[in-house]
Design an enzyme around this catalytic site. Sequence first.
Site, PDB file in Angstrom:
ATOM      1  N   GLY A  10      48.483 -31.787  17.047  1.00 17.25           N
ATOM      2  CA  GLY A  10      48.686 -30.777  16.007  1.00 17.25           C
ATOM      3  C   GLY A  10      48.808 -31.422  14.642  1.00 17.25           C
ATOM      4  N   PHE A  11      49.069 -30.591  13.673  1.00 18.81           N
ATOM      5  CA  PHE A  11      49.099 -31.052  12.282  1.00 18.81           C
ATOM      6  C   PHE A  11      50.189 -32.118  12.066  1.00 18.81           C
ATOM      7  CE2 PHE A  11      51.201 -29.785   8.136  1.00 18.81           C
ATOM      8  CZ  PHE A  11      50.446 -30.658   7.363  1.00 18.81           C
ATOM      9  N   ASP A  31      48.827 -32.535  24.813  1.00 14.71           N
ATOM     10  CA  ASP A  31      48.524 -31.376  23.961  1.00 14.71           C
ATOM     11  C   ASP A  31      47.450 -30.558  24.667  1.00 14.71           C
ATOM     12  OD1 ASP A  31      47.513 -29.700  21.769  1.00 14.71           O
ATOM     13  OD2 ASP A  31      48.619 -31.061  20.456  1.00 14.71           O
ATOM     14  N   ASN A  32      47.630 -29.239  24.706  1.00 15.19           N
ATOM     15  CA  ASN A  32      46.611 -28.416  25.378  1.00 15.19           C
ATOM     16  C   ASN A  32      45.571 -27.877  24.391  1.00 15.19           C
ATOM     17  OD1 ASN A  32      48.016 -26.441  24.050  1.00 15.19           O
ATOM     18  ND2 ASN A  32      48.309 -25.125  25.821  1.00 15.19           N
ATOM     19  N   LEU A  80      57.092 -31.380  19.928  1.00 18.68           N
ATOM     20  CA  LEU A  80      56.506 -30.581  18.844  1.00 18.68           C
ATOM     21  C   LEU A  80      55.592 -29.481  19.384  1.00 18.68           C
ATOM     22  CD1 LEU A  80      55.487 -33.391  16.283  1.00 18.68           C
ATOM     23  CD2 LEU A  80      57.696 -32.324  16.611  1.00 18.68           C
ATOM     24  N   THR A  99      56.010 -20.432  26.209  1.00 19.84           N
ATOM     25  CA  THR A  99      55.856 -21.813  25.747  1.00 19.84           C
ATOM     26  C   THR A  99      57.120 -22.268  25.005  1.00 19.84           C
ATOM     27  OG1 THR A  99      53.507 -21.450  25.444  1.00 19.84           O
ATOM     28  CG2 THR A  99      54.433 -23.356  24.320  1.00 19.84           C
ATOM     29  N   TYR A 153      59.754 -14.929  17.180  1.00 18.87           N
ATOM     30  CA  TYR A 153      59.525 -16.351  16.898  1.00 18.87           C
ATOM     31  C   TYR A 153      60.849 -17.010  16.521  1.00 18.87           C
ATOM     32  CZ  TYR A 153      57.553 -20.538  14.654  1.00 18.87           C
ATOM     33  OH  TYR A 153      57.243 -21.821  14.291  1.00 18.87           O
TER      34      TYR A 153
END
Length: 325
Positions: A10-11, A31-32, A80, A99, A153
């Site tokens: 990711g970022f 990471d998926n 992360l 998740t 969230y």
Amino acid sequence: MKVLITGGAGFIGSHLAEEYLKAGHSVFVIDNLSTSTVENIRHLKESSEHSGRFHFYEDTIFNTEKLLDLVGICDVVYHLAAAVGVQYILDNPLSSLKTNIEGTEKILSLCNRFQKKVLIASTSEVYGNQTHAPLKETDGCTYGPSTKARWSYAASKLLDEFMALGYYRSKGLPVVIVRFFNTVGPKQTGRYGMVIPRFVKQALSGEPITVYGDGQQSRTFTHVNDAVTAIMKLMDNTEAEGEIVNIGGVEEVSILQLAEKVIEKTNSNSKIELIPYQEAYSEDFEDMLRRVPSTDKLNALTGYRPTQNLDAILQDVVDYFRSKG
Ligand code: UDP
């Protein structure tokens, strides 16, 4: 040292991986690629400089066998991997909660099994609907009703924080919790709504700059390299264990001012277009009017001060998009 980064493509994760590799460590990424891309880490996979020290597994954090191996061999864990951003959660309500809640619980329990230090990524969203500034880690969190999915969230990340603190207090697991405020820099995509990559892309292509509402809502921005330095320092500091720490910028700017700055920086002919919130977001959404962190705790623990101001951050993002063509 061996470092495991969930969500490492990711970022933020890909920048973190790069820093550890540069410092001579070994990095394991799982990471998926649900919201990230292998492009973020291609240079790490292909670099001869890091050869043999970078390991990438395209998989979910629900693959217990793989995670048992990885947590077992690594010295520290950065968790992360998450469903990131309010819009993504609104689009994928159930899988995102799974998740963020079950995924984090799983990582914490595996880290506990091997007593591995873990950093849990939380978000400024957990403060909820606050308008005062700066936001301190000890401030309360205020949410709207559960019928408004946008709060899920914040609630899921708040639960992650409670769980991490529970492992710290009940099991003595060394955990650090960080609340990321708006973090920007090269490789961030505007696909999930993030304002700076969106504005820069719009300005470079001469399209209208889409400012939501009246543009008086404000934010601070941190360069991803500063954010990465901050979390690496926290990971190295035993005093940060069991603590929640804001990671954010110090320069408050309204979104309208931001749009003007982007136009100026890019010498663009783009015009600013004010888009009513009802058009920009679903009715489940409610924007945060102000989000400014107190960075006192981060500074006290690490001596950290941001090295890049908003001007430098914007320049870096503009250069990145120009180089991509
Ligand atoms: N925003 C905007 N135009 C866009 C994208 C975002 O005006 O094209 C606004 C958004 O409503 C918010 C701010 O910019 O007030 C920051 O949005 P972002 O999604 O980057 O981060 P967050 O809302 O999580 O702080």
